[in-house]
Each structure stands twice: as C-alpha cells, then as structure tokens.
Design an enzyme around this catalytic site. Structure first.
Site, PDB file in Angstrom:
ATOM      1  N   GLU A   1       0.846  -1.197   0.000  1.00 26.32           N
ATOM      2  CA  GLU A   1       0.000   0.000   0.000  1.00 26.32           C
ATOM      3  C   GLU A   1       0.878   1.241   0.000  1.00 26.32           C
ATOM      4  O   GLU A   1       1.888   1.287   0.695  1.00 26.32           O
ATOM      5  CB  GLU A   1      -0.873  -0.047   1.268  1.00 26.32           C
TER       6      GLU A   1
ATOM      7  N   ASP B   1       0.247   5.307   0.627  1.00 25.67           N
ATOM      8  CA  ASP B   1      -0.811   6.192   1.144  1.00 25.67           C
ATOM      9  C   ASP B   1      -0.451   7.662   1.157  1.00 25.67           C
ATOM     10  O   ASP B   1       0.609   8.024   1.689  1.00 25.67           O
ATOM     11  CB  ASP B   1      -1.066   5.908   2.637  1.00 25.67           C
TER      12      ASP B   1
ATOM     13  N   GLU C   1      -2.353  10.578   3.176  1.00 27.02           N
ATOM     14  CA  GLU C   1      -3.448  10.865   4.092  1.00 27.02           C
ATOM     15  C   GLU C   1      -3.384  12.340   4.459  1.00 27.02           C
ATOM     16  O   GLU C   1      -2.331  12.820   4.881  1.00 27.02           O
ATOM     17  CB  GLU C   1      -3.351  10.002   5.348  1.00 27.02           C
TER      18      GLU C   1
ATOM     19  N   GLU D   1       5.540   5.977   8.583  1.00 26.75           N
ATOM     20  CA  GLU D   1       4.907   7.281   8.403  1.00 26.75           C
ATOM     21  C   GLU D   1       5.922   8.410   8.260  1.00 26.75           C
ATOM     22  O   GLU D   1       6.938   8.443   8.946  1.00 26.75           O
ATOM     23  CB  GLU D   1       4.015   7.622   9.608  1.00 26.75           C
TER      24      GLU D   1
END
Ligand SMILES: *[C@@H]1O[C@H](CO)[C@@H](O)[C@H](O)[C@H]1NC(C)=O
Length: 228
Positions: free
Chosen positions: A34, A36, A38, A63
């Site tokens: 994945e 991402d 966000e 992150e």
C-alpha cells in the site's frame, strides 16, 4: 501495476478537524502492499498535514508527515504516485516529497509483484488525526467535502483473474515491450528533483519514522541504508 497515478484534490474547507481524506494504492490479501497519502484535517485556519505511509508485505509503520507550502483547501493541487521497479515516488504538484528506493540488494523487500487498485476516501479519525487526537470532529460542520478532478492513470493494466507473479512478468519491460516508466532517466531522481526533495525535507517535514528513536530503539533496516 507500475506507472503513474494522479488526481487533483481540493481538501475540506474551513473546519476539517478530525477528518482524514485519503488517496492511496493498495493490493489485496493479508500481505498487501500500500502507498498512502493521508490528509489530516485541522480547525479553521490551521494548516493541513500530509501523512504518507508505505506497506510492504502487510507491514506499514513507515509514516512521514509534512506541512504543505500552500493552502490545499483553496485550489486543486495534484497528488501523484509514481511506481516502477526502481522506486516509489510521492509527488505534490510534481515535486517529489518522498522516495522509497528499491533496496532489494540489501535484503529489503520492495513491492513489485502485486497489482494494486487506486482508492480514495474520507473518514472520521478524530481519535488520532488532529493535534494528536485532542481536537474532535465538530459534526455541526458536517458534511465534509473533498473535491476531485483530473484523475489520470497510466499504468500496466492487470485483469483481476491474473495472478500476481504472472502480472509482474507481463508488466515488465522486456524485448520490444518497453514501458515509459522503465526508461533509464526515470530510474532515479534527476538533479532538479533531488534538490526539490531536499528542500521539502528541510523546510516542510515535521515527522519521519526513520528519526523516531523513541519508537524504534532499533532503526528499521531501510532507514539505516537510505540516507538522504
Ligand atoms: C494543526 O494545527 C496545529 C496548530 O497550528 C499544528 O500544530 C498541527 O500540526 C496541525 N495539523 C494537525 C493534523 O493537527
């Protein structure tokens, strides 16, 4: 599988606290990959934060967070994911904000044998998203709208019936079949892009899991090998 996906988004105006808008690519299954974007909302006039994350074989915890150099609620801006055999790039208005190089030669897994879908969503994440979860969603300001335009996808298409390994083979440049994203000039950032990434990291990065020694007493291996 591989290629580039772009969408232009105008994020929730005014009070977006507690909301997360996501634009991401993901494969299916328990060991999914994945990529991402966000977008973490905020109270009126406070800045949005972009969080990016990468899952490889079902494992995330990678992150990074940035503040943007513009107000993403005023106009459309483009957000792209570029993916080839050599790296994964996250781009904002074509400026690279994150690079995940292929470091398989160091024993680090790289996502390259699972086709992915492209998704977007908006949801309530007020337990963590805004100012560490201290600011909750104010439902009197609902509904919350993120607006989209200009969706572009230029990638190797994989029918749902084709297995991952088979599609990996079909989507590799070989012989006469050349995909533009496998051009040698796209195997790494060019000089201009490297400068842009440096600028973003120096001026706009607010969190990088690779420097979070409280969370990772032993640094993830890709952090040890990938120095900016
Ligand atoms: C929201 O605004 C506050 C205050 O300016 C800032 O510290 C924070 O990083 C912003 N973003 C989020 C997601 O809380």
């Amino acid at each position: 599988m591989f290629g580039k996906v772009t969408v232009q988004i105008k994020l929730v105006e005014g009070d977006s606290a507690g909301t997360v808008t996501a634009f991401y690519m993901s494969s299916d299954g328990p060991n999914h990959n994945e990529f991402d974007f966000e977008f973490l909302g905020n109270t009126t006039a406070e800045p949005y934060t972009i969080q990016t994350n990468i899952y490889v074989n079902g494992v995330g915890n990678r992150e990074q967070r940035l503040n943007l150099w513009f107000d993403p609620t005023k106009e459309f801006h483009s957000y792209s994911l570029f993916w080839n055999q050599r790296h994964v790039l996250f781009l904002v208005d074509d400026t690279p904000i994150r690079v995940q190089p292929n470091m398989e030669n160091k024993g680090i897994p790289f996502p390259k044998d699972q086709p992915m879908g492209v998704y977007s969503s908006i949801w309530n994440a007020d337990d963590w998203a805004t100012q560490g979860g201290r600011v909750k969603t104010d439902w009197s300001h609902a509904p919350f709208f993120a607006t989209y335009t200009g969706f572009e996808i230029d990638a190797c298409e994989v029918p749902a019936s084709v297995a991952g390994t088979e599609s990996a083979k079909n989507c590799s440049s070989s012989g006469v079949k050349r995909y533009w994203w496998d051009e040698p000039t796209l195997a790494e950032l060019n000089v201009h892009q490297s400068h842009q990434l440096k600028w973003v990291r120096a001026r706009h990065m607010v969190y990088d899991y690779c420097t979070d020694t409280a969370r990772f007493p032993v640094m993830p291996v890709e952090c040890v090998h990938h120095r900016h």
